[in-house]
Design an enzyme around this catalytic site. Structure first.
Site, PDB file in Angstrom:
ATOM      1  N   GLU A  73       0.580  11.197  45.366  1.00 32.38           N
ATOM      2  CA  GLU A  73       1.052  11.125  44.119  1.00 32.38           C
ATOM      3  C   GLU A  73       2.426  10.823  43.839  1.00 32.38           C
ATOM      4  O   GLU A  73       2.645   9.737  43.181  1.00 32.38           O
ATOM      5  CB  GLU A  73       0.796  12.258  43.290  1.00 32.38           C
ATOM      6  CG  GLU A  73       1.380  12.408  41.797  1.00 32.38           C
ATOM      7  CD  GLU A  73       1.097  13.424  41.116  1.00 32.38           C
ATOM      8  OE1 GLU A  73       1.401  13.314  39.911  1.00 32.38           O
ATOM      9  OE2 GLU A  73       0.698  14.431  41.394  1.00 32.38           O
ATOM     10  N   ASP A  93      -2.569  15.335  46.281  1.00 35.16           N
ATOM     11  CA  ASP A  93      -1.787  15.666  45.130  1.00 35.16           C
ATOM     12  C   ASP A  93      -1.018  16.901  45.518  1.00 35.16           C
ATOM     13  O   ASP A  93      -1.781  18.027  45.766  1.00 35.16           O
ATOM     14  CB  ASP A  93      -2.591  16.099  43.835  1.00 35.16           C
ATOM     15  CG  ASP A  93      -1.766  16.294  42.608  1.00 35.16           C
ATOM     16  OD1 ASP A  93      -2.210  16.032  41.615  1.00 35.16           O
ATOM     17  OD2 ASP A  93      -0.396  16.426  42.930  1.00 35.16           O
ATOM     18  N   ILE A  95       1.420  18.967  44.244  1.00 30.58           N
ATOM     19  CA  ILE A  95       1.411  20.049  43.408  1.00 30.58           C
ATOM     20  C   ILE A  95       0.516  19.482  42.286  1.00 30.58           C
ATOM     21  O   ILE A  95       1.031  18.751  41.310  1.00 30.58           O
ATOM     22  CB  ILE A  95       2.611  20.615  43.139  1.00 30.58           C
ATOM     23  CG1 ILE A  95       3.263  21.156  44.311  1.00 30.58           C
ATOM     24  CG2 ILE A  95       2.456  21.847  42.151  1.00 30.58           C
ATOM     25  CD1 ILE A  95       4.751  21.729  44.166  1.00 30.58           C
ATOM     26  N   ASP A  96      -0.589  19.903  42.027  1.00 29.45           N
ATOM     27  CA  ASP A  96      -1.464  19.507  40.832  1.00 29.45           C
ATOM     28  C   ASP A  96      -1.152  20.447  39.642  1.00 29.45           C
ATOM     29  O   ASP A  96      -1.258  21.657  39.746  1.00 29.45           O
ATOM     30  CB  ASP A  96      -2.827  19.100  40.994  1.00 29.45           C
ATOM     31  CG  ASP A  96      -3.546  18.664  39.716  1.00 29.45           C
ATOM     32  OD1 ASP A  96      -4.653  18.858  39.309  1.00 29.45           O
ATOM     33  OD2 ASP A  96      -2.677  17.685  39.198  1.00 29.45           O
ATOM     34  N   THR A  98       1.941  20.307  37.732  1.00 29.98           N
ATOM     35  CA  THR A  98       3.448  20.288  38.027  1.00 29.98           C
ATOM     36  C   THR A  98       4.210  20.964  36.927  1.00 29.98           C
ATOM     37  O   THR A  98       4.994  21.800  37.336  1.00 29.98           O
ATOM     38  CB  THR A  98       4.129  18.973  38.415  1.00 29.98           C
ATOM     39  OG1 THR A  98       3.397  18.491  39.397  1.00 29.98           O
ATOM     40  CG2 THR A  98       5.503  18.950  38.376  1.00 29.98           C
ATOM     41  N   ASP A 220      -5.866  13.381  41.304  1.00 32.36           N
ATOM     42  CA  ASP A 220      -6.031  14.483  40.352  1.00 32.36           C
ATOM     43  C   ASP A 220      -7.281  14.873  40.698  1.00 32.36           C
ATOM     44  O   ASP A 220      -7.861  15.972  40.291  1.00 32.36           O
ATOM     45  CB  ASP A 220      -5.768  14.203  38.974  1.00 32.36           C
ATOM     46  CG  ASP A 220      -4.224  13.873  38.519  1.00 32.36           C
ATOM     47  OD1 ASP A 220      -4.085  12.886  38.067  1.00 32.36           O
ATOM     48  OD2 ASP A 220      -3.557  14.725  39.188  1.00 32.36           O
TER      49      ASP A 220
HETATM   50  C1  LIP Z   1      -1.622  16.938  35.777  1.00 34.21           C
HETATM   51  C2  LIP Z   1      -3.222  16.950  35.676  1.00 34.21           C
HETATM   52  C3  LIP Z   1      -3.691  17.597  34.053  1.00 34.21           C
HETATM   53  C4  LIP Z   1      -3.216  16.586  33.090  1.00 34.21           C
HETATM   54  C5  LIP Z   1      -1.872  16.297  33.292  1.00 34.21           C
HETATM   55  C6  LIP Z   1      -1.197  15.995  34.315  1.00 34.21           C
HETATM   56  P1  LIP Z   1       0.082  16.698  37.847  1.00 34.21           P
HETATM   57  O1  LIP Z   1      -1.192  16.282  36.769  1.00 34.21           O
HETATM   58  O2  LIP Z   1      -3.533  17.875  36.588  1.00 34.21           O
HETATM   59  O3  LIP Z   1      -4.892  17.669  34.032  1.00 34.21           O
HETATM   60  O4  LIP Z   1      -3.573  17.316  31.867  1.00 34.21           O
HETATM   61  O5  LIP Z   1      -1.505  15.370  32.402  1.00 34.21           O
HETATM   62  O6  LIP Z   1      -2.065  14.875  34.739  1.00 34.21           O
HETATM   63  O7  LIP Z   1       1.059  15.659  36.987  1.00 34.21           O
HETATM   64  O8  LIP Z   1       0.535  17.917  37.315  1.00 34.21           O
HETATM   65  O9  LIP Z   1      -0.077  16.102  38.875  1.00 34.21           O
END
Ligand code: LIP
Length: 272
Positions: A73, A93, A95-96, A98, A220
């Site tokens: 990412e 990813d 840290i999904d 964030t 994601d």
């Molecule tokens: C997030 C996603 C989440 C979405 C956020 C963002 P990130 O990814 O996991 O589902 O609603 O808008 O895309 O930015 O934390 O990697």
């Protein structure tokens, strides 16, 4: 072209790398994290931990499987030092979720998927705070703590607990909120948990009935999507499209059609 290793072998590599990465993310959270930069909008943040963890994952994968491609990412496609096509690509990813990570909300995770010839065959999602770890291989099922996961058997949309999410762009959020406003009277309830990869795993083990979101990138949804599919969920986009940035829907077979049709009527993949 070299033969690709079996999915289980790729999964074991992903699990080891994800565990070390989650430990680093957890330690850095305890030490205190702050916003290092913003991306698509002022609320689309990246922390020093996102970057450090992605570098750690990429370096580890590079060490273990030097010829593979890595897509992350934060840094995109990692340099490979060869132009020879790679059969294996890792989709990362670091840290999904964030924003959850920044605020200390325990719903965020490391997500690593292995793709062979363009097909995701192994994936792991590890919650950074709780240590919950979901894994799957193509055809090998989805697992958590040695327990095979089975999704919800709900058949009535009106009884369905649905997880969704919102993008970082205010005008897209406004469109997504209008869709939710129309949908919420027609389902049991909506949950916004904030990390697509972990959300998909929560639905995989039936702790909610369905999930949908517009705007997801490959990192994601790659690993969480495999966990969800291997737990029995149907994963797709709208109108026969593959799951992708326009829309990702994950629902039990009996619910996929009704949820899909409602989201199509509400133009859920439309707007900004
Ligand atoms: C997030 C996603 C989440 C979405 C956020 C963002 P990130 O990814 O996991 O589902 O609603 O808008 O895309 O930015 O934390 O990697």
């Amino acid at each position: 072209m070299d033969s690709a290793p079996p999915p289980q072998e790729l999964l074991e590599i992903a699990i080891d790398v994800a565990r070390d990465a989650a430990a680093t993310a957890h330690r850095m959270r305890a030490e205190g994290v702050s916003v290092a930069a913003t991306k698509s909008t002022v609320t689309d943040v990246v922390t020093a931990a996102d970057r450090a963890v992605e570098r750690q994952i990429t370096d580890a994968l590079r060490r273990l499987r030097p010829d593979d491609a890595v897509l992350g990412e934060e840094y995109g496609a990692a340099e490979r030092g060869t132009d020879a096509p790679a059969r294996v690509r890792w989709i990362v990813d670091p840290i999904d979720g964030t924003v959850n990570y920044l605020y200390g909300l325990p719903h965020c995770g490391v997500s690593i998927a292995a793709e062979v010839d363009g097909e995701v065959v192994a994936g792991v999602v590890r919650n950074i705070h709780t240590g919950d770890e979901w894994t799957a291989t193509l055809g090998g099922g989805a697992w958590r703590d040695g327990r095979r996961l089975r999704c919800s058997t709900e058949t009535d949309l009106g009884q369905a607990l649905v997880i969704t999410g919102f993008g970082y762009d205010p005008s897209r959020r406004a469109h997504q909120a209008r869709v939710v406003a129309e949908l919420i009277p027609q389902v049991r309830d909506i949950r916004r948990l904030g990390a697509a990869a972990v959300d998909l795993c929560v639905v995989a083990e039936g702790r909610a009935d369905a999930y949908y979101e517009k705007g997801l990138a490959a990192w994601d949804q790659a690993a969480g999507g495999l966990v969800a599919a291997e737990a029995g969920l149907v994963i797709g986009g709208l109108k026969g499209l593959a799951p992708g940035p326009d829309m990702v829907i994950a629902a039990p077979p009996a619910l996929f059609g009704p949820l899909h049709d409602r989201l199509a009527e509400l133009d859920a993949s439309g707007g900004p």
